[in-house]
Design a protein around this motif. Structure first.
Motif, PDB file in Angstrom:
ATOM      1  N   ASP A 138    -102.615 -41.617  85.739  1.00  0.00           N
ATOM      2  CA  ASP A 138    -102.529 -42.223  83.963  1.00  0.00           C
ATOM      3  C   ASP A 138    -103.705 -42.964  83.313  1.00  0.00           C
ATOM      4  O   ASP A 138    -104.046 -43.579  81.865  1.00  0.00           O
ATOM      5  CB  ASP A 138    -101.336 -42.535  83.717  1.00  0.00           C
ATOM      6  N   LYS A 139    -104.237 -43.401  84.655  1.00  0.00           N
ATOM      7  CA  LYS A 139    -105.446 -44.684  83.787  1.00  0.00           C
ATOM      8  C   LYS A 139    -106.757 -43.701  83.967  1.00  0.00           C
ATOM      9  O   LYS A 139    -107.408 -42.802  84.695  1.00  0.00           O
ATOM     10  CB  LYS A 139    -105.274 -45.388  84.621  1.00  0.00           C
ATOM     11  N   ALA A 140    -108.318 -44.247  83.603  1.00  0.00           N
ATOM     12  CA  ALA A 140    -109.302 -43.973  83.362  1.00  0.00           C
ATOM     13  C   ALA A 140    -109.710 -44.468  84.624  1.00  0.00           C
ATOM     14  O   ALA A 140    -109.959 -46.039  84.271  1.00  0.00           O
ATOM     15  CB  ALA A 140    -109.877 -44.375  82.021  1.00  0.00           C
ATOM     16  N   VAL A 141    -110.374 -43.984  85.648  1.00  0.00           N
ATOM     17  CA  VAL A 141    -110.990 -45.075  86.870  1.00  0.00           C
ATOM     18  C   VAL A 141    -112.358 -44.827  87.031  1.00  0.00           C
ATOM     19  O   VAL A 141    -113.183 -43.577  87.063  1.00  0.00           O
ATOM     20  CB  VAL A 141    -110.198 -44.429  88.082  1.00  0.00           C
ATOM     21  N   LEU A 142    -113.381 -45.325  86.344  1.00  0.00           N
ATOM     22  CA  LEU A 142    -114.586 -45.851  86.512  1.00  0.00           C
ATOM     23  C   LEU A 142    -115.242 -45.781  87.700  1.00  0.00           C
ATOM     24  O   LEU A 142    -114.581 -46.966  88.990  1.00  0.00           O
ATOM     25  CB  LEU A 142    -115.091 -46.561  85.426  1.00  0.00           C
ATOM     26  N   LEU A 143    -116.588 -45.162  88.447  1.00  0.00           N
ATOM     27  CA  LEU A 143    -117.413 -46.094  88.841  1.00  0.00           C
ATOM     28  C   LEU A 143    -118.643 -45.985  88.794  1.00  0.00           C
ATOM     29  O   LEU A 143    -119.573 -44.850  88.652  1.00  0.00           O
ATOM     30  CB  LEU A 143    -117.051 -44.726  90.002  1.00  0.00           C
ATOM     31  N   PRO A 144    -119.071 -47.034  88.941  1.00  0.00           N
ATOM     32  CA  PRO A 144    -120.257 -47.759  87.875  1.00  0.00           C
ATOM     33  C   PRO A 144    -121.654 -46.638  88.684  1.00  0.00           C
ATOM     34  O   PRO A 144    -122.630 -46.954  87.826  1.00  0.00           O
ATOM     35  CB  PRO A 144    -120.380 -49.009  87.779  1.00  0.00           C
ATOM     36  N   ALA A 145    -121.855 -47.030  89.943  1.00  0.00           N
ATOM     37  CA  ALA A 145    -122.585 -46.088  90.997  1.00  0.00           C
ATOM     38  C   ALA A 145    -122.216 -45.207  91.111  1.00  0.00           C
ATOM     39  O   ALA A 145    -121.460 -44.558  92.525  1.00  0.00           O
ATOM     40  CB  ALA A 145    -122.953 -47.228  91.944  1.00  0.00           C
ATOM     41  N   ALA A 146    -122.277 -43.889  90.546  1.00  0.00           N
ATOM     42  CA  ALA A 146    -121.418 -42.763  90.985  1.00  0.00           C
ATOM     43  C   ALA A 146    -121.648 -41.750  92.026  1.00  0.00           C
ATOM     44  O   ALA A 146    -121.461 -41.261  92.468  1.00  0.00           O
ATOM     45  CB  ALA A 146    -121.802 -41.248  89.406  1.00  0.00           C
ATOM     46  N   GLU A 147    -123.424 -42.477  92.345  1.00  0.00           N
ATOM     47  CA  GLU A 147    -124.550 -41.900  93.303  1.00  0.00           C
ATOM     48  C   GLU A 147    -123.850 -42.684  95.181  1.00  0.00           C
ATOM     49  O   GLU A 147    -123.894 -42.740  96.180  1.00  0.00           O
ATOM     50  CB  GLU A 147    -125.387 -42.028  93.306  1.00  0.00           C
ATOM     51  N   ALA A 148    -122.982 -43.929  94.927  1.00  0.00           N
ATOM     52  CA  ALA A 148    -122.326 -44.663  96.038  1.00  0.00           C
ATOM     53  C   ALA A 148    -121.279 -43.701  96.497  1.00  0.00           C
ATOM     54  O   ALA A 148    -120.385 -43.846  96.209  1.00  0.00           O
ATOM     55  CB  ALA A 148    -121.416 -45.763  95.325  1.00  0.00           C
ATOM     56  N   ASN A 149    -122.247 -43.449  97.961  1.00  0.00           N
ATOM     57  CA  ASN A 149    -120.529 -42.177  98.770  1.00  0.00           C
ATOM     58  C   ASN A 149    -121.103 -43.848  99.811  1.00  0.00           C
ATOM     59  O   ASN A 149    -121.463 -44.166 100.163  1.00  0.00           O
ATOM     60  CB  ASN A 149    -121.445 -41.234  99.179  1.00  0.00           C
ATOM     61  N   CYS A 150    -119.711 -42.756 100.993  1.00  0.00           N
ATOM     62  CA  CYS A 150    -119.265 -43.332 102.049  1.00  0.00           C
ATOM     63  C   CYS A 150    -119.498 -42.194 103.108  1.00  0.00           C
ATOM     64  O   CYS A 150    -119.442 -41.218 103.350  1.00  0.00           O
ATOM     65  CB  CYS A 150    -118.133 -44.248 102.058  1.00  0.00           C
ATOM     66  N   PRO A 151    -120.983 -42.554 103.968  1.00  0.00           N
ATOM     67  CA  PRO A 151    -121.330 -41.916 105.079  1.00  0.00           C
ATOM     68  C   PRO A 151    -120.583 -41.339 105.961  1.00  0.00           C
ATOM     69  O   PRO A 151    -120.254 -40.092 106.834  1.00  0.00           O
ATOM     70  CB  PRO A 151    -122.605 -42.390 105.586  1.00  0.00           C
ATOM     71  N   MET A 152    -119.064 -41.958 106.333  1.00  0.00           N
ATOM     72  CA  MET A 152    -117.920 -42.098 106.808  1.00  0.00           C
ATOM     73  C   MET A 152    -117.225 -41.541 106.753  1.00  0.00           C
ATOM     74  O   MET A 152    -117.346 -40.007 107.602  1.00  0.00           O
ATOM     75  CB  MET A 152    -117.326 -43.217 107.379  1.00  0.00           C
ATOM     76  N   ALA A 153    -117.192 -41.103 105.404  1.00  0.00           N
ATOM     77  CA  ALA A 153    -116.124 -40.375 104.766  1.00  0.00           C
ATOM     78  C   ALA A 153    -116.916 -39.182 104.688  1.00  0.00           C
ATOM     79  O   ALA A 153    -115.630 -38.026 104.894  1.00  0.00           O
ATOM     80  CB  ALA A 153    -115.788 -40.592 102.987  1.00  0.00           C
TER      81      ALA A 153
END
Length: 297
Positions: free
Chosen positions: A69-84
């Protein structure tokens, strides 16, 4: 910039969460800084309308799953986890068909789709407890082979690890440990359970990131060699200023964790983007695995 961020945060009833590996100025602007388990627990209990997640993609996904129900923001949209990205939901389904009697434990460092295919999640701080909480004797453990190997030291269950790894921790070598000890012979060596087994064998203690901080602050020792991503040293200096901490490797840097800066946090709050949304069908299934983890004490 800090004043502007705080003003926007108040206007939009937002809270800023940051992982221990974030750059110093982002940690300093955050309302709460922690490891993956602490951040997941925090995200599940917040009353704010907006969560600004300073970390990598799977962390923001986890927050979105726990707070739909909340807005979840990821400021660095390109920040990924290679292991994931080292295991897909399709690959996990093949494993489940091959070992139908096994329970699936997925590290929280996975995509929402992989969590949806799992029985329970874990973090580096609770992986042993999670595995021991299960009735099954055979465990499919994805994606981190090193964490799976570490868990097998404390469990009689058969661990079937995937061949994933964290590139930051996996490239720490026994030679790094020996050289650090030579430079700082009085220092205690602490390493992360994502490290290789031969590195763990040479350490004095194995902890999650926040576990390291708690140990350093409470230990009678004065010097510590820290075997994890170097972003943690900033928080250690703030919370344990009387202790001296050295990086085990100056090359232990997660470039994705460093992609968030104050400008991106400001723009994210101003525009309420980029927003992380997990499809409901996937989120509902993944949520069960995450909540089951949070119930393990």
């Amino acid at each position: 910039m800090r004043k502007e961020i705080n003003s926007l945060k108040e206007q939009k009833n937002a809270i800023i969460l940051a992982h221990n590996y974030q750059v110093a100025e982002v940690q300093d602007i955050a309302d709460f800084t922690g490891d993956s388990l602490e951040l997941a627990r925090k995200a599940a209990t917040l009353d704010n309308d907006v969560i600004v997640f300073c970390g990598v993609d799977f962390m923001a996904e986890t927050a979105a799953i726990l707070s739909p129900d909340k807005a979840v923001l990821l400021p660095a949209a390109e920040a990924n986890c290679p292991m994931a990205d080292m295991i897909s939901a399709g690959e996990l389904r093949v494993l489940k068909e091959r070992f139908p009697d096994a329970a699936v434990v997925c590290y929280v460092n996975t995509t929402a789709e992989v969590k949806a295919e799992s029985d329970i999640c874990c973090t580096s701080s609770n992986a042993v407890k999670v595995v021991e909480s299960l009735d099954e004797d055979r465990i499919i453990f994805v994606p981190d082979k090193n964490l799976g190997s570490y868990v097998s030291r404390f469990s009689d269950k058969e661990i079937l690890p995937w061949e994933g790894f964290c590139f930051v921790h996996d490239r720490i070598t026994p030679q790094d440990v020996k050289e650090a000890r030579n430079l700082h012979p009085e220092a205690e060596v602490l390493v992360h359970p994502e490290c290789r087994a031969e590195v763990i064998d040479l350490a004095d203690g194995v902890y999650s990131t926040s576990g390291m901080i708690r140990h350093v602050c409470s230990s009678p020792g004065k010097e510590f060699i820290i075997g994890t991503e170097i972003g943690i040293l900033h928080r250690m200096k703030k919370e344990c200023p009387q202790k001296t901490c050295y990086p085990l490797s100056s090359q232990a840097i997660c470039t994705n964790m460093k992609k968030t800066d104050l400008n991106k946090v400001y723009n994210s709050l101003k525009d309420l983007t980029p927003q992380v949304v997990v499809p409901e069908e996937i989120a509902d299934r993944a949520r069960k695995a995450i909540i089951r983890m949070l119930e393990v004490r």
